[in-house]
Design an enzyme around this catalytic site. Structure first.
Site, PDB file in Angstrom:
ATOM      1  N   GLY A   1      83.462 -31.635 -18.613  1.00  0.00           N
ATOM      2  CA  GLY A   1      82.742 -32.281 -17.506  1.00  0.00           C
ATOM      3  C   GLY A   1      81.290 -32.546 -17.860  1.00  0.00           C
ATOM      4  CB  ALA A   2      79.596 -33.098 -21.030  1.00  0.00           C
TER       5      ALA A   2
ATOM      6  N   GLY B   1      75.884 -34.317 -13.863  1.00  0.00           N
ATOM      7  CA  GLY B   1      75.388 -33.053 -13.325  1.00  0.00           C
ATOM      8  C   GLY B   1      75.004 -32.013 -14.361  1.00  0.00           C
TER       9      GLY B   1
ATOM     10  N   GLY C   1      76.850 -30.344 -16.521  1.00  0.00           N
ATOM     11  CA  GLY C   1      77.436 -30.523 -17.857  1.00  0.00           C
ATOM     12  C   GLY C   1      76.603 -31.472 -18.710  1.00  0.00           C
TER      13      GLY C   1
ATOM     14  CE1 TYR D   1      83.230 -25.965  -6.755  1.00  0.00           C
ATOM     15  CE2 TYR D   1      82.136 -24.574  -5.126  1.00  0.00           C
ATOM     16  CZ  TYR D   1      82.136 -25.227  -6.343  1.00  0.00           C
ATOM     17  OH  TYR D   1      81.037 -25.122  -7.168  1.00  0.00           O
TER      18      TYR D   1
HETATM   19  P1  NDP Z   1      79.393 -32.804 -10.938  1.00  0.00           P
HETATM   20  O1  NDP Z   1      80.360 -33.335  -9.935  1.00  0.00           O
HETATM   21  O2  NDP Z   1      78.114 -33.521 -11.159  1.00  0.00           O
HETATM   22  O3  NDP Z   1      80.110 -32.644 -12.341  1.00  0.00           O
HETATM   23  C1  NDP Z   1      81.451 -32.256 -12.449  1.00  0.00           C
HETATM   24  C2  NDP Z   1      81.980 -32.722 -13.774  1.00  0.00           C
HETATM   25  O4  NDP Z   1      83.371 -32.333 -13.853  1.00  0.00           O
HETATM   26  C3  NDP Z   1      81.938 -34.244 -13.947  1.00  0.00           C
HETATM   27  O5  NDP Z   1      81.579 -34.519 -15.283  1.00  0.00           O
HETATM   28  C4  NDP Z   1      83.377 -34.644 -13.684  1.00  0.00           C
HETATM   29  O6  NDP Z   1      83.779 -35.815 -14.354  1.00  0.00           O
HETATM   30  C5  NDP Z   1      84.095 -33.449 -14.273  1.00  0.00           C
HETATM   31  N1  NDP Z   1      85.504 -33.408 -13.856  1.00  0.00           N
HETATM   32  C6  NDP Z   1      85.992 -33.444 -12.592  1.00  0.00           C
HETATM   33  N2  NDP Z   1      87.333 -33.461 -12.634  1.00  0.00           N
HETATM   34  C7  NDP Z   1      87.705 -33.436 -13.932  1.00  0.00           C
HETATM   35  C8  NDP Z   1      88.954 -33.459 -14.606  1.00  0.00           C
HETATM   36  N3  NDP Z   1      90.117 -33.541 -13.951  1.00  0.00           N
HETATM   37  N4  NDP Z   1      88.960 -33.418 -15.958  1.00  0.00           N
HETATM   38  C9  NDP Z   1      87.807 -33.378 -16.648  1.00  0.00           C
HETATM   39  N5  NDP Z   1      86.595 -33.368 -16.066  1.00  0.00           N
HETATM   40  C10 NDP Z   1      86.545 -33.397 -14.720  1.00  0.00           C
HETATM   41  O7  NDP Z   1      79.130 -31.289 -10.462  1.00  0.00           O
HETATM   42  P2  NDP Z   1      78.140 -30.151 -11.016  1.00  0.00           P
HETATM   43  O8  NDP Z   1      77.454 -30.579 -12.236  1.00  0.00           O
HETATM   44  O9  NDP Z   1      77.362 -29.655  -9.865  1.00  0.00           O
HETATM   45  O10 NDP Z   1      79.192 -29.010 -11.370  1.00  0.00           O
HETATM   46  C11 NDP Z   1      79.319 -28.436 -12.648  1.00  0.00           C
HETATM   47  C12 NDP Z   1      79.668 -26.965 -12.529  1.00  0.00           C
HETATM   48  O11 NDP Z   1      78.610 -26.267 -11.884  1.00  0.00           O
HETATM   49  C13 NDP Z   1      80.917 -26.685 -11.702  1.00  0.00           C
HETATM   50  O12 NDP Z   1      81.665 -25.675 -12.348  1.00  0.00           O
HETATM   51  C14 NDP Z   1      80.366 -26.181 -10.387  1.00  0.00           C
HETATM   52  O13 NDP Z   1      81.282 -25.320  -9.744  1.00  0.00           O
HETATM   53  C15 NDP Z   1      79.162 -25.434 -10.886  1.00  0.00           C
HETATM   54  N6  NDP Z   1      78.133 -25.143  -9.916  1.00  0.00           N
HETATM   55  C16 NDP Z   1      77.451 -26.139  -9.283  1.00  0.00           C
HETATM   56  C17 NDP Z   1      76.462 -25.821  -8.378  1.00  0.00           C
HETATM   57  C18 NDP Z   1      75.696 -26.876  -7.652  1.00  0.00           C
HETATM   58  O14 NDP Z   1      74.875 -26.492  -6.829  1.00  0.00           O
HETATM   59  N7  NDP Z   1      75.891 -28.158  -7.939  1.00  0.00           N
HETATM   60  C19 NDP Z   1      76.108 -24.437  -8.107  1.00  0.00           C
HETATM   61  C20 NDP Z   1      76.871 -23.483  -8.856  1.00  0.00           C
HETATM   62  C21 NDP Z   1      77.833 -23.841  -9.719  1.00  0.00           C
HETATM   63  P3  NDP Z   1      83.418 -37.305 -13.782  1.00  0.00           P
HETATM   64  O15 NDP Z   1      82.020 -37.566 -14.244  1.00  0.00           O
HETATM   65  O16 NDP Z   1      84.424 -38.163 -14.476  1.00  0.00           O
HETATM   66  O17 NDP Z   1      83.551 -37.265 -12.299  1.00  0.00           O
END
Ligand code: NDP
Length: 315
Positions: free
Chosen positions: A9-10, A13, A15, A190
């Site tokens: 998921g890079a 966000g 990643g 979630y």
């Molecule tokens: P984003 O939605 O910005 O990023 C999520 C990423 O996961 C995207 O790159 C997305 O891809 C990818 N993804 C989703 N579904 C799939 C799939 N089926 N296969 C492969 N990749 C997938 O969210 P965040 O950056 O906020 O989240 C990243 C991590 O941080 C998560 O584990 C979240 O639980 C954790 N987190 C976030 C917090 C927050 O406040 N935001 C707080 C604490 C933890 P695509 O770009 O294609 O959609």
């Protein structure tokens, strides 16, 4: 040589911010494991990442076949694997009905937990085989799954119960779509998936740390209220959540800062302790945080491990 780190998921966000922070160090080759190849390439370019520091490989965590194919493709590349970061996640806080992965699992737990569980199990051998000085497996956790915190006590709270829904296949056919066997609730699904992430990290530590020397870690990077994670939320929430986090809870961190934190867990020579859930204080200093009772229950972790093995075809 450069270290090789896979970040799932890079493409956005946390990643993306982590991939960028690692690429800028100049001593990492970042493998961006993403479901949307083009989006990931564009994201890397617009983040200004230099071509020689990253590559994109296709991975859709919503399909176990895709996970296995990714592991094969990675091996075919001939690169050693030094660090794996399980970061990708989906969140459906307003969904009335569940959606499903290719294998028929409720989507949040299917992607966030089961997809990563299989990926980490498949790639553990590769981590083991690497000659890199510090090999690490990192799973991104969250405060929301931790009911020993204020944020973790906002309903619906995480609760895996006796895991009866997971045992039933989490498919909404004969079984519930929720791990605890209850009615579908996207926000809770979630949080439950994040508890699974934290339990899985600890079970990896107990089973494999001594034998392999791999560091297993989880973290809560802070509330990154601006990421795409909240894209499914109602507009008013998306408007008010960042200032709420900034001024009221003071838990807000920018994507850039959160990316630097995760990059420390990947790369910092002082963060090699295994079995740790890392957090940061308001001065951005890292510390070993406590997990909630449920997220640190060894019996639950073991049962989760066994049921997850069955669902992803490892047992
Ligand atoms: P984003 O939605 O910005 O990023 C999520 C990423 O996961 C995207 O790159 C997305 O891809 C990818 N993804 C989703 N579904 C799939 C799939 N089926 N296969 C492969 N990749 C997938 O969210 P965040 O950056 O906020 O989240 C990243 C991590 O941080 C998560 O584990 C979240 O639980 C954790 N987190 C976030 C917090 C927050 O406040 N935001 C707080 C604490 C933890 P695509 O770009 O294609 O959609």
């Amino acid at each position: 040589r450069k270290g090789n780190v896979i970040v799932t998921g890079a493409s956005s966000g946390l990643g993306l911010a982590t991939a960028k922070a690692l690429a800028e160090m100049g001593r990492w080759n970042v493998i961006m494991a993403c479901r949307d190849f083009l989006k990931a390439e564009k994201a890397a370019k617009s983040a200004g990442m230099a071509k020689e520091n990253y590559q994109v490989m296709h991975l859709d965590l919503a399909s176990l076949d895709s996970v296995r194919q990714f592991a094969r493709n990675f091996r075919q590349s001939g690169l050693p694997l030094d660090v794996l970061v399980c970061n990708a996640a989906v969140y459906f806080p307003t969904a009335k009905e569940p959606t499903y992965t290719a294998d028929g699992f409720e989507m949040s737990v299917g992607v966030n937990h089961l997809g990563h569980f299989l990926l980490a199990r498949e790639l553990l051998e590769d981590l083991k085989a690497s000659d890199y000085p510090s090999r690490r497996l990192i799973i991104v956790g969250s405060i929301t799954g931790n009911t020993n915190t204020l944020a973790g006590n906002i309903p619906p709270k995480a609760n895996l119960g006796d895991l009866r829904g997971l045992a039933g296949g989490l498919n909404g056919l004969g079984s519930s779509t929720m791990i605890d066997g209850g009615e579908f609730d996207g926000a809770k699904a979630y949080k439950d998936s994040k508890v699974c992430n934290m339990l899985t990290m600890q079970e990896f530590h107990r089973r494999y740390h001594e034998e392999t020397g791999v560091t297993f870690a989880s973290l809560y990077p802070g509330c990154i209220a601006t990421t795409g994670l909240f894209r499914e939320h109602v507009a008013l929430f998306r408007l008010l959540f960042p200032p709420f986090q900034k001024y009221i809870t003071k838990g807000f961190v920018s994507e850039e800062e959160a990316g630097k934190r995760l990059a420390q867990v990947v790369s910092n020579p002082s963060l090699t302790k295994s079995g740790v859930y890392w957090s940061w204080n308001n001065n951005s200093a890292s510390f070993e945080n406590q997990l909630s009772e449920e997220a640190s229950d060894p019996e639950k972790a073991q049962r989760l491990w066994q049921l997850s093995e069955k669902l992803v075809g490892l047992a």
